[in-house]
Every structure is written in C-alpha cells, then in structure tokens.
Design an enzyme around this catalytic site. Structure first.
Site, PDB file in Angstrom:
ATOM      1  N   LEU A 116       1.332  11.587  -0.892  1.00 54.29           N
ATOM      2  CA  LEU A 116       0.111  12.250  -1.319  1.00 54.29           C
ATOM      3  C   LEU A 116      -0.537  11.549  -2.503  1.00 54.29           C
ATOM      4  O   LEU A 116       0.130  10.812  -3.245  1.00 54.29           O
ATOM      5  CB  LEU A 116       0.418  13.697  -1.707  1.00 54.29           C
ATOM      6  CG  LEU A 116       0.868  14.645  -0.589  1.00 54.29           C
ATOM      7  CD1 LEU A 116       1.328  15.968  -1.193  1.00 54.29           C
ATOM      8  CD2 LEU A 116      -0.248  14.863   0.424  1.00 54.29           C
TER       9      LEU A 116
ATOM     10  N   GLY B 250      -1.492  11.088  -6.086  1.00 54.41           N
ATOM     11  CA  GLY B 250      -0.824  11.571  -7.286  1.00 54.41           C
ATOM     12  C   GLY B 250       0.690  11.524  -7.210  1.00 54.41           C
ATOM     13  O   GLY B 250       1.375  11.887  -8.173  1.00 54.41           O
ATOM     14  N   SER B 251       1.235  11.061  -6.087  1.00 56.23           N
ATOM     15  CA  SER B 251       2.692  10.996  -5.944  1.00 56.23           C
ATOM     16  C   SER B 251       3.284   9.780  -6.655  1.00 56.23           C
ATOM     17  O   SER B 251       4.504   9.704  -6.838  1.00 56.23           O
ATOM     18  CB  SER B 251       3.094  10.973  -4.462  1.00 56.23           C
ATOM     19  OG  SER B 251       2.544   9.841  -3.795  1.00 56.23           O
ATOM     20  N   GLY B 252       2.428   8.830  -7.051  1.00 56.24           N
ATOM     21  CA  GLY B 252       2.899   7.684  -7.818  1.00 56.24           C
ATOM     22  C   GLY B 252       3.003   6.386  -7.050  1.00 56.24           C
ATOM     23  O   GLY B 252       3.661   5.441  -7.500  1.00 56.24           O
TER      24      GLY B 252
ATOM     25  N   SER C 258       0.808   3.820  -6.336  1.00 56.23           N
ATOM     26  CA  SER C 258       0.286   2.612  -6.989  1.00 56.23           C
ATOM     27  C   SER C 258       1.089   2.250  -8.233  1.00 56.23           C
ATOM     28  O   SER C 258       1.357   1.077  -8.489  1.00 56.23           O
ATOM     29  CB  SER C 258      -1.188   2.805  -7.359  1.00 56.23           C
ATOM     30  OG  SER C 258      -1.982   2.940  -6.198  1.00 56.23           O
TER      31      SER C 258
ATOM     32  N   SER D 191      -2.043   6.759   3.730  1.00 54.58           N
ATOM     33  CA  SER D 191      -1.751   6.574   5.165  1.00 54.58           C
ATOM     34  C   SER D 191      -1.125   7.836   5.756  1.00 54.58           C
ATOM     35  O   SER D 191       0.054   7.853   6.084  1.00 54.58           O
ATOM     36  CB  SER D 191      -0.862   5.348   5.396  1.00 54.58           C
ATOM     37  OG  SER D 191       0.240   5.292   4.514  1.00 54.58           O
TER      38      SER D 191
END
Length: 199
Positions: A35, A37-39, A41, A108
């Site tokens: 999702l 905000g899941s980290g 990047s 994705s």
C-alpha cells in the site's frame, strides 16, 4: 497502434552472463509491492544504498518518478495501471539484462499484473517483496497526504480506499514494515540475495 510484423530480435554480442562475470554478481529485479505509505520507496533506496556500498551495480525505479516521464501519459484506472506495470516490467527486464540489480517500488495492486511481470523473467530473477503494513498505519504515516485527499474524494480509485489491493499469495520476502526496523528489513533482503548466490 498494433504491433509490427516486421520486427526481428537482435541478439547482443555481450550476454547477460558475460555481464555477471564482469560485475561479480548476478542480476535480478527486487519488486517492492504494498500500500501507499507502507515504505516501498524508502526500503528500496535503503537496499540500493547497501548494494552500492558493496560495489554492486544497481538502480531504483520508483512509481512516482516513472510517472513523471515514461508513464506520464497514464492515469490511475485499471487499464492504465496495468499498462504502467507492464512498461515497468519491460524496463526492469532491460536492467536485469544489463547485469544490474533493479529495485522496482510500485503499489502494483493486482495479482495478474505482477504475475505478468514475473513471467517476463527467468526463474529466480523476479523477487517479490511484499511490505505488509496495516492500512491504519499507512494512513497515520500518509507521507504525501494522499489518504486524506482520497477520504475527501479528491483522488478517485485510490488503492486501499476506493480501489482494491490484492495481497501477494507467494512472495519471496515479506516485510512487516510496521514492526521490522529498516536495518532488519535491509538485512533480510541482502541475506536472501546472498543465500541465492546472487551476491
């Protein structure tokens, strides 16, 4: 536009295996999915930094960055999301063929789209990394303010709010990004690469 029937694949004089020997490591794609905000990047760049420090040839393909250029003509409906992922898969394949480890950080959201990309690669070259993080935590982080806008209806078809996210069924690596530290997550991924003799 349809595909031309007058195309012939031109084989390179220098093979992917030649580049592996030159680089001193194999190549693959680390596909970070999860999702907003899941980290994804943040972790992809942390892994890239760790690889760089080891002298590994690597690169990060980031969702927002790619939509600034290559995929700036695409929207966020299901069809364009599929095309976005297909293009990234093809770009990632070029990086892998060049002998590099490429980290692709993209929500994705659809299983079929991720499987489409997996099918582009040889066995062991596509490493799916699922950042499992509760949506409540992602919303609390909301580094780009996107969840707030989505809740207000300002962003249609936002994954996790008004558009689905299909959880990976058999990812190679699962990162509990609300529980594991960045250092632990990077270590888990690097160890995986070492165990598979990619590094």
């Amino acid at each position: 536009m349809g595909k031309s029937n007058h195309l012939t694949w031109h084989h390179s004089s220098v093979t992917k295996e030649d580049r592996h020997v030159l680089n001193g490591h194999k190549s693959c794609v680390l596909w970070f999915t999860g999702l907003s905000g899941s980290g994804k990047s943040t972790l992809a760049n942390a892994v890239d930094q760790a690889l760089y420090q080891r002298g590994v040839h690597s690169y990060v393909l980031d969702g927002d960055n790619v939509r600034h250029g290559l995929n700036r003509d695409l929207q966020f409906n299901k069809e364009d999301r599929r095309e976005n992922i297909r293009r990234i898969g093809e770009v990632a394949k070029l990086f892998v063929d060049s002998g590099q480890i490429v980290s692709a950080a993209f929500i994705s959201p659809y299983l079929a789209d991720r499987q489409l990309v997996r099918n582009m690669f040889e066995p062991g070259e596509f490493i799916e990394i699922y950042l499992n993080c509760p949506i409540q935590v992602c919303e609390e982080r909301d580094p780009k303010g996107l969840y707030e806008k989505a809740r207000k209806g300002e962003i249609p078809e936002f994954t996790g709010i008004s558009s689905p996210y299909e959880i990976p069924q058999h990812p190679e690596i699962i990162i509990e990004s609300n529980r594991e530290s960045m250092e632990e997550a990077v270590h888990k991924i690097i160890t995986y690469l070492e165990d598979r003799k990619i590094l």
